[in-house]
Design a protein around this motif. Structure first.
Motif, short mmCIF file in Angstrom:
data_model
loop_
_atom_site.label_atom_id
_atom_site.label_comp_id
_atom_site.label_asym_id
_atom_site.label_seq_id
_atom_site.Cartn_x
_atom_site.Cartn_y
_atom_site.Cartn_z
N VAL A 60 -90.73 56.04 -52.18
CA VAL A 60 -90.62 55.64 -50.78
C VAL A 60 -91.18 54.23 -50.58
CG1 VAL A 60 -91.51 56.13 -48.46
CG2 VAL A 60 -90.57 57.97 -49.84
N LYS A 61 -92.32 53.96 -51.20
CA LYS A 61 -92.92 52.63 -51.08
C LYS A 61 -92.01 51.57 -51.68
CE LYS A 61 -97.08 50.04 -52.13
NZ LYS A 61 -98.38 50.04 -52.83
N GLU A 62 -91.44 51.86 -52.84
CA GLU A 62 -90.54 50.90 -53.50
C GLU A 62 -89.30 50.64 -52.64
OE1 GLU A 62 -87.88 50.76 -57.55
OE2 GLU A 62 -89.80 51.81 -57.60
N LEU A 63 -88.74 51.68 -52.05
CA LEU A 63 -87.56 51.52 -51.19
C LEU A 63 -87.90 50.71 -49.94
CD1 LEU A 63 -85.90 55.02 -51.44
CD2 LEU A 63 -85.07 52.89 -52.42
N GLN A 64 -89.07 50.93 -49.38
CA GLN A 64 -89.48 50.16 -48.20
C GLN A 64 -89.67 48.70 -48.56
OE1 GLN A 64 -92.95 52.28 -46.92
NE2 GLN A 64 -91.79 53.71 -45.64
N ASP A 65 -90.26 48.43 -49.73
CA ASP A 65 -90.44 47.05 -50.17
C ASP A 65 -89.09 46.37 -50.37
OD1 ASP A 65 -93.17 47.39 -50.09
OD2 ASP A 65 -93.39 47.69 -52.27
N LYS A 66 -88.15 47.07 -50.97
CA LYS A 66 -86.82 46.49 -51.20
C LYS A 66 -86.11 46.23 -49.88
CE LYS A 66 -85.82 47.94 -55.87
NZ LYS A 66 -84.89 48.58 -56.76
N SER A 67 -86.25 47.15 -48.93
CA SER A 67 -85.57 46.94 -47.66
C SER A 67 -86.20 45.77 -46.91
CB SER A 67 -85.62 48.21 -46.81
OG SER A 67 -86.94 48.49 -46.41
N ARG A 68 -87.49 45.57 -47.06
CA ARG A 68 -88.13 44.39 -46.45
C ARG A 68 -87.65 43.11 -47.09
NH1 ARG A 68 -93.80 47.10 -46.85
NH2 ARG A 68 -93.65 48.57 -45.12
N ASN A 69 -87.53 43.12 -48.43
CA ASN A 69 -87.06 41.93 -49.14
C ASN A 69 -85.64 41.59 -48.75
OD1 ASN A 69 -89.49 41.71 -50.47
ND2 ASN A 69 -88.80 42.72 -52.33
N VAL A 70 -84.81 42.59 -48.62
CA VAL A 70 -83.41 42.36 -48.26
C VAL A 70 -83.33 41.79 -46.84
CG1 VAL A 70 -81.23 43.51 -47.75
CG2 VAL A 70 -82.45 44.04 -49.85
N SER A 71 -84.13 42.34 -45.94
CA SER A 71 -84.06 41.87 -44.55
C SER A 71 -84.63 40.46 -44.41
CB SER A 71 -84.79 42.84 -43.63
OG SER A 71 -86.17 42.87 -43.95
N THR A 72 -85.60 40.06 -45.22
CA THR A 72 -86.15 38.71 -45.11
C THR A 72 -85.29 37.69 -45.84
OG1 THR A 72 -87.56 39.10 -47.05
CG2 THR A 72 -88.52 39.52 -44.86
N GLU A 73 -84.61 38.10 -46.90
CA GLU A 73 -83.79 37.16 -47.67
C GLU A 73 -82.48 36.82 -46.98
OE1 GLU A 73 -83.27 38.83 -51.53
OE2 GLU A 73 -85.37 38.55 -52.08
N SER A 74 -81.83 37.79 -46.42
CA SER A 74 -80.53 37.52 -45.80
C SER A 74 -80.54 38.01 -44.35
CB SER A 74 -79.41 38.22 -46.57
OG SER A 74 -79.66 39.60 -46.60
N PRO A 75 -80.91 37.12 -43.45
CA PRO A 75 -80.91 37.54 -42.04
C PRO A 75 -79.48 37.79 -41.57
CG PRO A 75 -81.35 35.20 -42.22
CD PRO A 75 -81.31 35.73 -43.62
N ARG A 76 -79.35 38.69 -40.66
CA ARG A 76 -78.03 39.02 -40.14
C ARG A 76 -77.55 37.88 -39.24
NH1 ARG A 76 -78.87 45.32 -38.45
NH2 ARG A 76 -79.16 46.07 -40.57
N PRO A 77 -76.26 37.59 -39.32
CA PRO A 77 -75.75 36.53 -38.45
C PRO A 77 -75.82 36.98 -36.98
CG PRO A 77 -73.96 37.62 -39.63
CD PRO A 77 -75.25 38.15 -40.17
N ALA A 78 -76.11 36.01 -36.15
CA ALA A 78 -76.22 36.31 -34.72
C ALA A 78 -74.84 36.64 -34.17
CB ALA A 78 -76.80 35.11 -33.98
N ARG A 79 -74.79 37.55 -33.24
CA ARG A 79 -73.52 37.92 -32.64
C ARG A 79 -73.09 36.83 -31.66
NH1 ARG A 79 -73.72 44.31 -31.15
NH2 ARG A 79 -74.01 45.04 -33.28
#
Length: 155
Positions: A60-79
């Motif tokens: 669970v900790k590893e998955l949370q870390d990966k999801s944080r890394n993904v969200s900080t590396e590629s921000p979602r384009p603004a609508r």
């Protein structure tokens, strides 16, 4: 003779007493070994479940870390909000006359893959087209006996 009979009775009583003692010891030993076995199994299960819990928490900790890394590396384009430049009341002349600039997208046709048929299917197809056994064998680079076998098997 009475003397031997008395000794025999005493020996029998002694042997019954010893048998009872051995039976009681065996019974106690069996209970303690069963209790230790149950305790060992319980300890083993406890260790196994603890290990599983630790592995799950690490995952669970590893998955949370990966999801944080993904969200900080590629921000979602603004609508982007689509604004209507024309008021809804305004209708262009093209819309009134039925003309439009819309052209449907062209469908890209991919070349169809060639499907290879089995030798059996080829033999049967050529036979249905009226070719002789010799002609089929020559076209498919097969032996005449093999073609005859295919035809006999499927007829």
């Amino acid at each position: 003779m009475e003397y031997i009979l008395m000794i025999s009775i005493m020996l029998h009583l002694l042997s019954f007493y010893l048998i009872i003692l051995l039976f009681q010891r065996q019974k106690l030993k069996g209970e303690t070994s069963g209790q230790t076995a149950a305790r060992d199994i319980e300890d083993l299960l406890l260790a196994y479940t603890t290990e599983m819990k630790e592995n799950n928490e690490a995952l669970v900790k590893e998955l949370q870390d990966k999801s944080r890394n993904v969200s900080t590396e590629s921000p979602r384009p603004a609508r982007k909000e689509i604004s209507n430049p024309k008021p809804a009341d305004t209708i262009s002349e093209k819309q009134v006359s039925g003309e439009s600039d819309y052209k449907p997208p062209a469908v890209a046709r991919e070349p169809q893959e060639k499907i290879e048929t089995s030798q059996t299917a080829q033999v049967l197809s050529l036979s249905n087209q009226g070719f002789s056994i010799e002609d089929i064998a020559r076209k498919l680079n097969m032996g005449k006996g093999e073609v005859e076998l295919f035809l006999k098997f499927y007829k």
